[in-house]
Enzyme design. Structure first.
Site: not given
Ligand code: AMP
Length: 603
Positions: A271, A440, A278, A273, A364, A293
């Protein structure tokens, strides 16, 4: 519950440097704390009165605390300031001043957690005329019913400087020990990892359930209550709550297309970036809320995004994950994050700012839809659902550009296309992977061009304004020429943190989190000249600096200027003479031009 109970805990925590002992102390507290004050206590222990996602701030200036201390103790301003100077900490100063006062008077009221908590919360709500006097009064009131030790911690809490070692990680581990310790056979006199090895699977299960419950609800007291009352099953039953932000899933980094496929499988999704910020979007009925975020609510700052969500996404209730990218009003080209960053903190002229700095929302992911959690639904399915709900309107709201492929050549082409469009790089995503809040993960990875950085010397700085008045906040950078002269190349004010935020350590693998305070302390002894707000400093501190571009500029003595310079880290290992040379800058500038003309030809 008396505040003294918490103060005892703080003192015990302060008396040990051992992590396991701290965990035991916190765990014992969690086991015994009355349910009615659990929420307040857990927040207070972390030095806060609002959850991390609540944007309210206590906002009490040190000078008002000085006033409150005067009112509470009868000492005059100079006496309070003298004590502050002597101890170096207003909390310690408060302890000593109250101690003196208490010798003369009797304590009449006891300080309890609920009263303390609500009074500190009230500080944040005070606005308008008479605010200063009211704030001073509230704090003075708390101080008059505090013991000297209590006063110390009250002040540190109010100044948002309480650091007793209670962060998310320790709280989570304390919960394991407190409520599952017996079951897992944990004992405090053994090494944690040795214990974990005995009963590894169960230990991981418990840890995972606690982490997930917290990542979904962001409410530690709720998690403790569940663990206390219903154990593992109750923890697992906690789910997404709309309008309570959940932690976002984070990405690992890869250095090549090949590695991207290795991590995410073939085929996988690639995708664009985008270099924005965010936004987690929550909607239920007519209500729409937006969170960053860091889980701060930013609904008011983005009325344009609220409109797009209302008008262009179908569905009664959902949670979406997205990146809002800024673009130039005229050319419509994407802009780097810095250019729109200011929208996040904007409190006035919001409509105009939205027009001046428009964003395109790139959706997304979808985590929740019409009452159903989608965290365990495979990514490809989530993406299909998302695409079916959204009207794609470029430069307003779109589903992010995606390519599903197993071919490296195709991915490479897509990557180049993304860079050419002004994006940061690409993301690789595993098609059947779940959404893991707060983690993560290796099934969503990012790839961007190797970051160019320069090692530069700080040769000057400027005192800040308002909240940053006591700090140096803009730093003049220099490289070195062939004759050993430092040549200025720009001013940097970003990449430096306001405050050391312990709760966020470990959340972001990048950046070392240098604070303004730290830089100011390092530079102060080096000041060799002053003029207004500006100071000249002896060239000693070397910093690694990231930038977007090198430009020719008559402003600085190097003849160049950095566009959007941002601090990466301090380079204590470098002597100033070892910093980047002017020759390197010239070469990078030339290389940049070459890169540009290739990109232009490819168009
Ligand atoms: P980084 O901030 O460098 O760790 O990169 C991860 C960030 O990229 C995420 O937190 C998002 O804010 C952002 N991002 C941009 N485009 C996408 C995308 N298509 N999918 C996921 N994250 C994205």
């Amino acid at each position: 519950m008396k505040y003294q109970v918490l103060v005892d805990l703080y003192e015990s925590l302060g008396a040990t440097a051992k992590r396991l002992q701290k965990i035991q102390l916190i765990g014992d507290f969690l086991k015994t704390a009355p349910e009615g004050v659990l929420e307040e206590s857990i927040l207070l222990m972390q030095g806060r009165v609002f959850p991390s996602w609540d944007e309210r701030k206590i906002g009490m200036a040190a000078k008002l605390v000085v006033k409150a201390l005067q009112t509470a103790t009868g000492a005059d301003k100079s006496a309070v300031e003298w004590m502050w100077k002597k101890t170096g900490d207003l909390g310690d100063a408060a302890e000593q001043l109250i101690e003196k006062k208490k010798q003369a008077t009797l304590v009449t009221r006891e300080l309890d957690v609920k009263r303390l908590f609500s009074n500190i919360q009230k500080l944040a709500a005070l606005e308008g005329e008479g605010t200063v006097a009211a704030k001073v009064q509230l704090v003075a009131e708390l101080l008059t019913s505090a013991t000297p030790k209590e006063a110390k911690y009250v002040i540190r809490t109010i100044l948002e400087e309480l650091r007793v070692g209670v962060g998310e990680g320790n709280l989570r581990d304390a919960l394991v020990w407190a409520f599952f310790g017996k079951e897992l056979g944990l004992s405090y006199d053994r090494e944690e990892h040795a214990v974990a090895m005995d009963n590894k699977e169960k230990y991981q299960e418990v840890l995972g359930a606690i982490q997930q419950a917290y990542d979904l609800t962001n409410d530690f007291s709720l998690v403790v209550n569940k663990a206390r009352s219903g154990g593992l099953a109750a923890l697992k039953s906690l789910g997404i709550r709309i309008f309570t932000p959940l932690k976002v899933m984070l990405a690992l980094k890869v250095d090549s297309i090949e590695e991207g496929f290795e991590r995410c499988g073939k085929p996988c999704a690639v995708e664009f970036k985008l270099d924005g910020f965010r936004i987690q979007i929550h909607k239920e009925g007519k209500g729409i809320k937006l969170f960053t975020r860091r889980l701060e609510e930013v609904t008011a700052q983005f009325p344009d995004v609220v409109d797009y969500v209302r008008d262009h996404v179908r569905g009664k209730s959902f949670i979406l994950d997205s990146e809002a990218a800024g673009f130039d009003k005229k050319s419509k080209k994407y802009l780097p994050f810095q250019s729109i960053g200011q929208r996040i903190r904007r409190k006035y002229d919001i409509e105009q700012t939205a027009k001046d700095f428009p964003v395109e929302v790139n959706l997304f992911d979808i985590l929740y839809f019409e009452g159903r959690t989608l965290l365990h639904t495979p990514f490809a399915e989530r993406r299909r659902l998302l695409a079916s709900l959204v009207d794609n309107i470029p430069r307003k709201m779109v589903v992010v550009r995606q390519l599903v492929t197993e071919k490296e050549k195709e991915a490479e082409k897509f990557y180049k296309e993304s860079l050419k469009a002004g994006n940061e790089g690409v993301m690789f995503k595993t098609l059947d992977a779940p959404y893991k809040p707060g983690a993560r993960v290796g099934h969503m990875v990012k790839m961007k061009p190797v970051m160019e950085t320069l090692d530069l010397v700080i040769v000057g700085a400027e005192w800040g304004e308002g909240k940053r008045a006591q700090w140096l906040s803009s730093f003049t950078l220099a490289c070195i020429d062939g004759q050993g002269t430092f040549r200025e190349i720009g001013k940097m004010g970003t990449g430096i943190k306001e405050k050391e935020d312990l709760s966020e350590k470990g959340d972001d693998a990048e950046g070392e989190g240098v604070t303004f305070e730290q830089l100011t302390n390092e530079l102060k002894p080096l000041i060799i000249g002053k003029g207004g707000k500006e100071v000249t400093v002896r060239p000693k501190i070397v910093v690694e600096v990231h930038y977007e571009e090198i430009q020719k500029s008559p402003t600085y003595s190097s003849g160049f200027a950095l566009r959007f310079p941002r601090l990466v880290r301090l380079r204590a290992d470098r002597a100033p003479e070892e910093c980047s040379t002017l020759e390197m800058v010239e070469q990078l500038f030339a290389g940049q031009k070459k890169g540009k003309s290739i990109a232009e030809k490819e168009k």
